[in-house]
Design a protein around this motif. Structure first.
Motif, mmCIF file in Angstrom:
data_model
loop_
_atom_site.group_PDB
_atom_site.id
_atom_site.type_symbol
_atom_site.label_atom_id
_atom_site.label_comp_id
_atom_site.label_asym_id
_atom_site.label_seq_id
_atom_site.Cartn_x
_atom_site.Cartn_y
_atom_site.Cartn_z
ATOM 1 N N ARG A 36 0.843 -1.210 0.000
ATOM 2 C CA ARG A 36 0.000 0.000 0.000
ATOM 3 C C ARG A 36 0.874 1.254 0.000
ATOM 4 O O ARG A 36 0.566 2.230 -0.697
ATOM 5 C CB ARG A 36 -0.932 -0.013 1.211
ATOM 6 N N GLU A 37 1.974 1.214 0.783
ATOM 7 C CA GLU A 37 2.898 2.353 0.783
ATOM 8 C C GLU A 37 3.474 2.583 -0.605
ATOM 9 O O GLU A 37 3.531 3.716 -1.083
ATOM 10 C CB GLU A 37 4.050 2.114 1.768
ATOM 11 N N MET A 38 3.916 1.464 -1.229
ATOM 12 C CA MET A 38 4.515 1.592 -2.564
ATOM 13 C C MET A 38 3.470 2.069 -3.571
ATOM 14 O O MET A 38 3.772 2.907 -4.432
ATOM 15 C CB MET A 38 5.105 0.237 -3.012
ATOM 16 N N GLU A 39 2.235 1.546 -3.476
ATOM 17 C CA GLU A 39 1.175 2.005 -4.372
ATOM 18 C C GLU A 39 0.899 3.485 -4.146
ATOM 19 O O GLU A 39 0.697 4.244 -5.107
ATOM 20 C CB GLU A 39 -0.096 1.184 -4.143
ATOM 21 N N SER A 40 0.914 3.904 -2.878
ATOM 22 C CA SER A 40 0.692 5.317 -2.564
ATOM 23 C C SER A 40 1.815 6.168 -3.147
ATOM 24 O O SER A 40 1.567 7.212 -3.776
ATOM 25 C CB SER A 40 0.606 5.501 -1.045
ATOM 26 N N ARG A 41 3.089 5.686 -2.954
ATOM 27 C CA ARG A 41 4.221 6.424 -3.530
ATOM 28 C C ARG A 41 4.133 6.434 -5.054
ATOM 29 O O ARG A 41 4.432 7.456 -5.683
ATOM 30 C CB ARG A 41 5.544 5.804 -3.087
ATOM 31 N N GLU A 42 3.700 5.319 -5.625
ATOM 32 C CA GLU A 42 3.565 5.236 -7.085
ATOM 33 C C GLU A 42 2.519 6.245 -7.568
ATOM 34 O O GLU A 42 2.738 6.932 -8.568
ATOM 35 C CB GLU A 42 3.161 3.806 -7.488
ATOM 36 N N ARG A 43 1.384 6.307 -6.849
ATOM 37 C CA ARG A 43 0.362 7.297 -7.224
ATOM 38 C C ARG A 43 0.920 8.716 -7.094
ATOM 39 O O ARG A 43 0.705 9.552 -7.980
ATOM 40 C CB ARG A 43 -0.880 7.125 -6.348
ATOM 41 N N ASP A 44 1.638 8.963 -5.982
ATOM 42 C CA ASP A 44 2.242 10.297 -5.802
ATOM 43 C C ASP A 44 3.198 10.587 -6.950
ATOM 44 O O ASP A 44 3.203 11.705 -7.493
ATOM 45 C CB ASP A 44 2.980 10.385 -4.455
ATOM 46 N N LYS A 45 4.003 9.584 -7.332
ATOM 47 C CA LYS A 45 4.955 9.780 -8.429
ATOM 48 C C LYS A 45 4.220 10.014 -9.742
ATOM 49 O O LYS A 45 4.624 10.869 -10.545
ATOM 50 C CB LYS A 45 5.896 8.575 -8.553
#
Length: 169
Positions: free
Chosen positions: A115-124
């Motif tokens: 979820r953190e990586m998906e959140s960072r991916e969305r932010d990116k």
């Protein structure tokens, strides 16, 4: 004399009768002795059979005792194996429970990190979209400035030609 002869004949008859009785009794004694010998042999045979039966019973009891001892040893060995297997099973169950706890913890950690990586991916992705938008704006601005410069250069060249043509005239 007659009486003596009769008495002798009577005695003779008695002696013969007693001899016959004696012969009968001797025959009976021989028969009894034969029966006694037969019964003694039968008794000896029965005693020998009894002795063999006692020996066989003793041997069977010995074999039974040995089989019972072997059975008890085998049962004890099986009980020990069962106890050992139960202990190993309990250890494995404990290990499996611990592994399941670890797996659940790791799965939760993985899901959290995902979820953190998906959140960072969305932010990116948002940043990339924002940067792409800025890039398009910059490219549009560069194109606009290039057109302005090109128009200005064209006008300057046209003005310079007109001035040169008017100076040449």
């Amino acid at each position: 004399m007659h009486e003596v002869i009769e008495s002798r004949e009577g005695l003779k008859l008695q002696v013969e009768e007693r001899e016959r009785a004696l012969v009968g009794q001797e025959d009976q004694i021989r028969e009894l002795q034969y029966d006694k010998g037969f019964l003694e042999k039968k008794l000896e045979t029965a005693a020998a059979d009894l002795s063999r039966a006692k020996e066989a019973a003793l041997e069977m009891k010995t074999q039974y005792d040995q089989l019972l001892a072997d059975f008890n040893a085998q049962r004890l060995q099986q009980e020990n194996k069962i106890r050992e297997l139960q202990e190993r099973l309990a250890e494995r169950e404990l290990t499996n429970r611990q592994l399941m706890l670890d797996l659940n913890r790791n799965q939760k950690e993985f899901e959290f990190k995902l979820r953190e990586m998906e959140s960072r991916e969305r932010d990116k992705e948002v940043k990339i979209q924002h940067l792409e938008q800025k890039l398009r704006q910059a490219q549009n601005e560069i194109e606009r400035l290039t057109r302005i410069i090109s128009d200005f250069a064209s006008q300057a060249i046209s003005t310079a030609r007109l001035s040169a043509a008017s100076d040449a005239e």
